[in-house]
Design an enzyme around this catalytic site. Sequence first.
Site, PDB file in Angstrom:
ATOM      1  NE  ARG A 237      -3.931  -1.813   2.545  1.00  0.00           N
ATOM      2  CZ  ARG A 237      -4.664  -2.038   3.613  1.00  0.00           C
ATOM      3  NH1 ARG A 237      -4.429  -1.391   4.752  1.00  0.00           N
ATOM      4  NH2 ARG A 237      -5.661  -2.925   3.548  1.00  0.00           N
ATOM      5  CG  HIS A 238       1.423   5.732  -1.676  1.00  0.00           C
ATOM      6  ND1 HIS A 238       1.147   6.897  -0.989  1.00  0.00           N
ATOM      7  CD2 HIS A 238       2.549   5.976  -2.386  1.00  0.00           C
ATOM      8  CE1 HIS A 238       2.056   7.808  -1.269  1.00  0.00           C
ATOM      9  NE2 HIS A 238       2.928   7.276  -2.111  1.00  0.00           N
ATOM     10  CE1 TYR A 239       2.855   9.635   2.672  1.00  0.00           C
ATOM     11  CE2 TYR A 239       4.306   7.928   1.827  1.00  0.00           C
ATOM     12  CZ  TYR A 239       3.978   9.260   1.964  1.00  0.00           C
ATOM     13  OH  TYR A 239       4.766  10.222   1.383  1.00  0.00           O
ATOM     14  CB  SER A 240      -0.657   9.851   1.003  1.00  0.00           C
ATOM     15  OG  SER A 240       0.216   9.786  -0.100  1.00  0.00           O
ATOM     16  CG  PHE A 244      -1.221   3.629  -5.126  1.00  0.00           C
ATOM     17  CD1 PHE A 244      -1.415   4.433  -6.238  1.00  0.00           C
ATOM     18  CD2 PHE A 244       0.082   3.258  -4.808  1.00  0.00           C
ATOM     19  CE1 PHE A 244      -0.344   4.867  -7.015  1.00  0.00           C
ATOM     20  CE2 PHE A 244       1.150   3.673  -5.570  1.00  0.00           C
ATOM     21  CZ  PHE A 244       0.938   4.485  -6.680  1.00  0.00           C
TER      22      PHE A 244
END
Length: 391
Positions: A237-240, A244
């Site tokens: 995952r992407h933190y923002s 995604f």
Amino acid sequence: MNESSKTVKTLGRPLEGLVVADLTRILAGPFATLNLAHLGAKVIKVETPHGGDDSRSFPPFKDDSSLFYSSMNYDKYSIALDLKKSDDKKIFEKLLAKSDFLVENYRPGTMERLGYAWSDLQQKYPQLIYGSLSGFGQTGPMASMPAYDLVVQALGGVMSLTGHPGQPPVRVGVSIGDLASGLYFVIALQAALVRRMQGHGGSRIDIAMLDCQVAMLEGSLTNYLSTGVITESLGSRHYSIAPFQAYRTKDSYMILAGGNDRLFAQACEVLQRMDLVQDERFKSNQLRCQHVDVLEVEIEKTLAAKTTEEWVKLFDEKGVPSAPIQNVSKVATHPQVNARNMIVDIKDPVFGNIRTGGNPIKMTGIPDEVEHRGAPTLDQDRTSILQWLDT
């Protein structure tokens, strides 16, 4: 053929005519000088007579020679010199007089002990660009400490952001500490070249592997400094951004990257899940990030109906960024990779012919090189280099 196309075909590579005296070894420095060679520079590896570049002994091997070494050192030349011996020092100093760049990745203090401090070389070779790449740089309390890629991945915070929550620490799959610092090194060397062209003479460059890792922490560092929140590992995952990440399909995993509200809506259209667009929990990227676990469950529920190949085709048709997760064999045969000449044939003096990664830098008027020189055996080019130095 029109006049402009004739002009395009006569352009040389941008660093042609420039010479690099290359004292680097293993990965970060050789990766940097490989990129300089791709851009046309003549890279002369100056290696110890006692085994040469350490990476010559790194696996994988073919016919008792290192494929690792070969992949990072093709299109270069080799001469073996013992810089503690006066005769070899004289040869090295002849090379410095003809070089535009001197690059090294020894521990700080080594070059000074050999008699090649920047302060001395600046006086003797005022146009020489002197680049040093080390674990922690030439200054600071850790300057003299040894480092490898894994050390700076750990110290620089990258390992804390890699892997899955609650699992043991995971190294990035490629040597990002080495490779990133090598790229920053190339940027700095070319900036110093521009500075020299502006009439300011040579420069000393100091690149630290740890600095480069810190510079690549993206918003995680800024987030902590501003809010006190520590970003932790999130798997794929992407933190923002959400969605995604990697998602499970009927037969494997795939990547889906809905980087904004429009792409999220298009992805939902492909999934035939427009209910997700209307769901209050998913109406903005910020909300999707807050409810990412629920979003993952909903998306995977639908993805389970088809294979990765089927879904990727559907997402591609709609213009939604997606991809299968390929292993190296799939990468090597991928039509996009081959269309960009990213797999090249090398005439190697040991292996005869090998294939490896090509040059990702594409420039107007400069076609990709078709023929490449294999990575040199230790001291392979001594005779020709000595003849050149005497001209």
